[in-house]
Enzyme design. Structure first.
Site, PDB file in Angstrom:
ATOM      1  CE  LYS A  99     -20.139  26.046  28.095  1.00  0.00           C
ATOM      2  NZ  LYS A  99     -19.425  26.077  26.823  1.00  0.00           N
ATOM      3  CG  HIS A 148     -29.219  -6.452   4.273  1.00  0.00           C
ATOM      4  ND1 HIS A 148     -29.372  -7.580   3.490  1.00  0.00           N
ATOM      5  CD2 HIS A 148     -28.086  -6.646   5.002  1.00  0.00           C
ATOM      6  CE1 HIS A 148     -28.388  -8.429   3.758  1.00  0.00           C
ATOM      7  NE2 HIS A 148     -27.592  -7.884   4.667  1.00  0.00           N
ATOM      8  CE  LYS A 187     -30.689  27.005  21.759  1.00  0.00           C
ATOM      9  NZ  LYS A 187     -29.584  27.278  22.674  1.00  0.00           N
ATOM     10  CD  GLU A 199     -24.360  22.485  17.618  1.00  0.00           C
ATOM     11  OE1 GLU A 199     -25.558  22.790  17.722  1.00  0.00           O
ATOM     12  OE2 GLU A 199     -23.741  21.898  18.516  1.00  0.00           O
ATOM     13  N   GLY A 203     -20.107  22.565  24.320  1.00  0.00           N
ATOM     14  CA  GLY A 203     -21.112  21.517  24.556  1.00  0.00           C
ATOM     15  C   GLY A 203     -20.797  20.220  23.831  1.00  0.00           C
ATOM     16  NE  ARG A 204     -19.769  22.048  17.751  1.00  0.00           N
ATOM     17  CZ  ARG A 204     -20.160  23.291  18.037  1.00  0.00           C
ATOM     18  NH1 ARG A 204     -21.140  23.488  18.893  1.00  0.00           N
ATOM     19  NH2 ARG A 204     -19.569  24.328  17.488  1.00  0.00           N
ATOM     20  CD  GLU A 228     -34.839  22.151  23.614  1.00  0.00           C
ATOM     21  OE1 GLU A 228     -34.261  22.993  24.346  1.00  0.00           O
ATOM     22  OE2 GLU A 228     -34.857  22.220  22.365  1.00  0.00           O
TER      23      GLU A 228
HETATM   24  C1  G6Q Z   1     -23.094  22.174  21.561  1.00  0.00           C
HETATM   25  C2  G6Q Z   1     -24.173  23.125  21.579  1.00  0.00           C
HETATM   26  C3  G6Q Z   1     -25.496  22.591  22.086  1.00  0.00           C
HETATM   27  C4  G6Q Z   1     -25.600  22.481  23.588  1.00  0.00           C
HETATM   28  C5  G6Q Z   1     -27.054  22.259  23.958  1.00  0.00           C
HETATM   29  C6  G6Q Z   1     -27.271  22.103  25.437  1.00  0.00           C
HETATM   30  O1  G6Q Z   1     -21.971  22.406  21.258  1.00  0.00           O
HETATM   31  O2  G6Q Z   1     -23.765  24.260  22.273  1.00  0.00           O
HETATM   32  O3  G6Q Z   1     -25.801  21.337  21.529  1.00  0.00           O
HETATM   33  O4  G6Q Z   1     -24.795  21.464  24.079  1.00  0.00           O
HETATM   34  O5  G6Q Z   1     -27.832  23.326  23.474  1.00  0.00           O
HETATM   35  O6  G6Q Z   1     -26.832  23.217  26.129  1.00  0.00           O
HETATM   36  P1  G6Q Z   1     -26.720  23.207  27.675  1.00  0.00           P
HETATM   37  O7  G6Q Z   1     -25.740  22.198  28.092  1.00  0.00           O
HETATM   38  O8  G6Q Z   1     -26.330  24.593  28.083  1.00  0.00           O
HETATM   39  O9  G6Q Z   1     -28.093  22.838  28.198  1.00  0.00           O
END
Ligand code: G6Q
Length: 544
Positions: free
Chosen positions: A210, A388, A508, A357, A271-272, A216
């Site tokens: 996003k 199990h 972070k 989250e 994001g989520r 990462e």
């Molecule tokens: C989700 C969070 C988080 C996010 C990641 C990736 O709700 O905001 O999990 O999706 O940190 O972020 P980017 O899509 O910006 O790389």
């Protein structure tokens, strides 16, 4: 700033629930079933192809009435409308929360920032469809003219968990000639293993971010670019082998990806909550645009249901309220999500982010520390494997762990007795949890006295069983939207904000400070706590 609300525990509806809990807390599920022959019918909702049986929860019809009263008094109805109509309910980030607009039909109208966002949503969907069709038809060629056969999604958190989960869930609908991989971790192993057997000339990277700044994802994307260029030896190859899913066009082009190969979304998609946006491109390539549309339609059906149905018969509201009941009254700190469907193996991991989250918060929207529990811990594994392993603790341990069982009447693969046995297991587990096995029953079976305590199952362990027809794209859309809205329901009751995630920031920032200290040639002047300093020194010494 949020308006000040009456603190939750001071609400008369909350106090009514406390009194009610005190009155029924010692009633066993065995007694509740014996007292009401209609219980299984009364405490089940059959809607949208989901048979939602919550009769094995430790409650009565009175509980549901009181929980629905609490939802009304908490302003859930108004809050739902606020979310669906683009109010900036994510107050700490000043954003609207409109993942529901991603699955609304073309004819809908949803305003955000003064414009109707639905045409924008459908424009991106069409662009995704054009691209997905080309890749699926072998018409999207790599730089050397070979067709793309491998799709590697690079993203993390919300830009990874939804796509992986949906790919695994709908694998049976996927184009099998294409290989899908998902790289998320900063650990180089993730990238190295994902591409180990892939030919760069046939591999497409989808960089899903996003913000397009996430450490990462940017590190993995740069490594992917190096890997591609090392083999194809021409910068022009990037245009054929990289596409971006992002809201940040400037950063996408800075990375070297042509913005013509970018699929956009908007700040009102969290994001989520983004798997139905452009972030779902890998899903669409896997299952095809028609199936992707069916998934959207399923989610939309759940959205409409959430918006319209009375709370006592409203699946997401009910699910959220059951969580409140178990968490805040019965004291159940966690919930196990147990899909009896192998394709849903990543569903619990996906839900962990969505739920924890979102509602892992300790202050209310108006800034007060809460004096009650918020999000439960979500976890789980597919059945029957879990039986199990950790089910022992759920059956006979000292912790109360409510379970969500998910099951489907039609199997994806009709193989001998497999499906009947799978279903027998899920029904049996819910039954054993609720009713247990008494000392008297064991005695009648001739079990020796000294063994009876060990073999006794107390029962009274709550669960909900959700029975669906089949794991289709539409069913997956419904399930995701069901859990999403249950999270929102709980956020409203707990008076917290489910749509920010400040809790992930501090780590972070600190990692950003420590990385140069690890990489510096000369020993850095460390100013952390003594433990962190020692770990850094030890790592630097080992690394040489
Ligand atoms: C989700 C969070 C988080 C996010 C990641 C990736 O709700 O905001 O999990 O999706 O940190 O972020 P980017 O899509 O910006 O790389």
């Amino acid at each position: 700033m949020a308006e000040n609300k009456i603190p939750l525990k001071e609400m008369k509806e909350w106090k009514a629930l406390e009194a009610h809990y005190a009155a029924i807390k010692n009633t066993h599920l065995r007694e509740l079933f014996a007292a009401d022959p209609k219980r299984a019918e009364t405490l089940a909702v059959d809607a949208l192809g989901i048979y939602f049986d919550y009769s094995k929860q430790r409650l009565t019809t009175e509980t549901i009435k009181l929980l629905a009263d609490l939802a009304e008094a908490s302003g859930l109805r108004k809050a739902i409308e606020g979310m669906f109509t683009g109010e900036k309910i994510n107050i700490t980030e000043g954003r609207a929360v409109l993942h529901t607009a991603l699955r609304a039909p073309r004819t809908a109208k949803v305003m955000a920032g003064g414009e109707n966002v639905i045409p924008l949503v459908h424009e991106v969907l069409e662009k995704m469809e054009g691209f997905a069709d080309k890749v699926r038809a072998g018409q999207w060629k790599g730089h050397t003219g070979k067709a793309i056969k491998n799709i590697v999604n690079i993203g993390i958190g919300g830009s990874d968990l939804g796509p992986v989960m949906a790919y695994e869930a709908l694998k049976n609908y996927s184009q099998r000639g294409l290989t899908f991989r998902f790289v998320s971790n900063i650990d180089g192993t993730d990238f190295a293993e994902a591409v180990a057997d892939l030919d760069p000339a046939e591999t497409l990277f989808i960089v899903a971010s996003k913000t397009f700044t996430t450490q990462e994802t940017m590190t993995n994307a740069a490594t992917a670019r190096d890997w591609t260029l090392a083999a194809l030896k021409d910068k022009a190859a990037i245009a054929r082998h990289f596409v971006a899913l992002s809201t940040n066009a400037a950063k996408v082009s800075e990375f070297g990806i042509d913005t013509a190969n970018m699929f956009g979304f908007w700040d009102w998609v969290g994001g989520r909550y983004s798997m139905f946006s452009a972030i779902g491109l890998s899903t669409m390539i896997a299952i095809g645009p028609d199936n992707f549309r069916k998934m959207l339609a399923g989610a939309h059906e759940m959205d409409e249901h959430y918006r319209a149905a009375p709370f006592a018969g409203n699946l997401p509201a009910l699910m959220g309220l059951l969580g409140v009941w178990n968490n805040n009254f019965l004291g159940a700190a966690s919930i196990a999500v147990l899909p009896y469907e192998q394709y849903l193996k990543r569903f619990p991991a996906y839900l962990q982010q969505m739920t924890m989250e979102s509602n892992g918060k300790r202050v209310t929207l108006d800034g007060r520390a809460v004096d009650y529990q918020t999000s439960q811990v979500y976890w789980g594994e597919p059945g029957t494997n879990g039986q199990h392993s950790f089910y022992q603790l759920i059956h006979q341990g000292t912790k109360l762990i409510p379970c969500d069982f998910l099951a489907f009447s039609s199997p994806a693969h009709k193989l001998g007795r497999h499906h009947d046995l799978l279903m027998a297991n899920v029904f049996a587990q819910a039954q054993a949890l609720a009713f247990g096995k008494t000392a008297e029953e064991l005695k009648k079976e001739g079990v020796k006295d000294w063994l009876i305590p060990h073999k006794t199952f107390e029962g009274n362990r709550p669960s909900t069983t959700m029975l669906l027809e089949e794991l289709t794209p539409a069913a997956l859309g419904k399930l995701v939207a069901l859990y999403e809205h249950s999270v929102f329901t709980q956020g409203v009751i707990w008076q917290i904000g489910p749509f920010d995630q400040w809790g992930v920031e501090l780590g972070k920032v600190l990692a950003g400070r420590i990385a140069p200290e690890l990489e510096a040639a000369a020993a850095p002047d460390l100013k952390h706590d003594a433990s962190t300093n020692a770990l850094i020194r030890r790592y630097r010494a080992a690394r040489g």
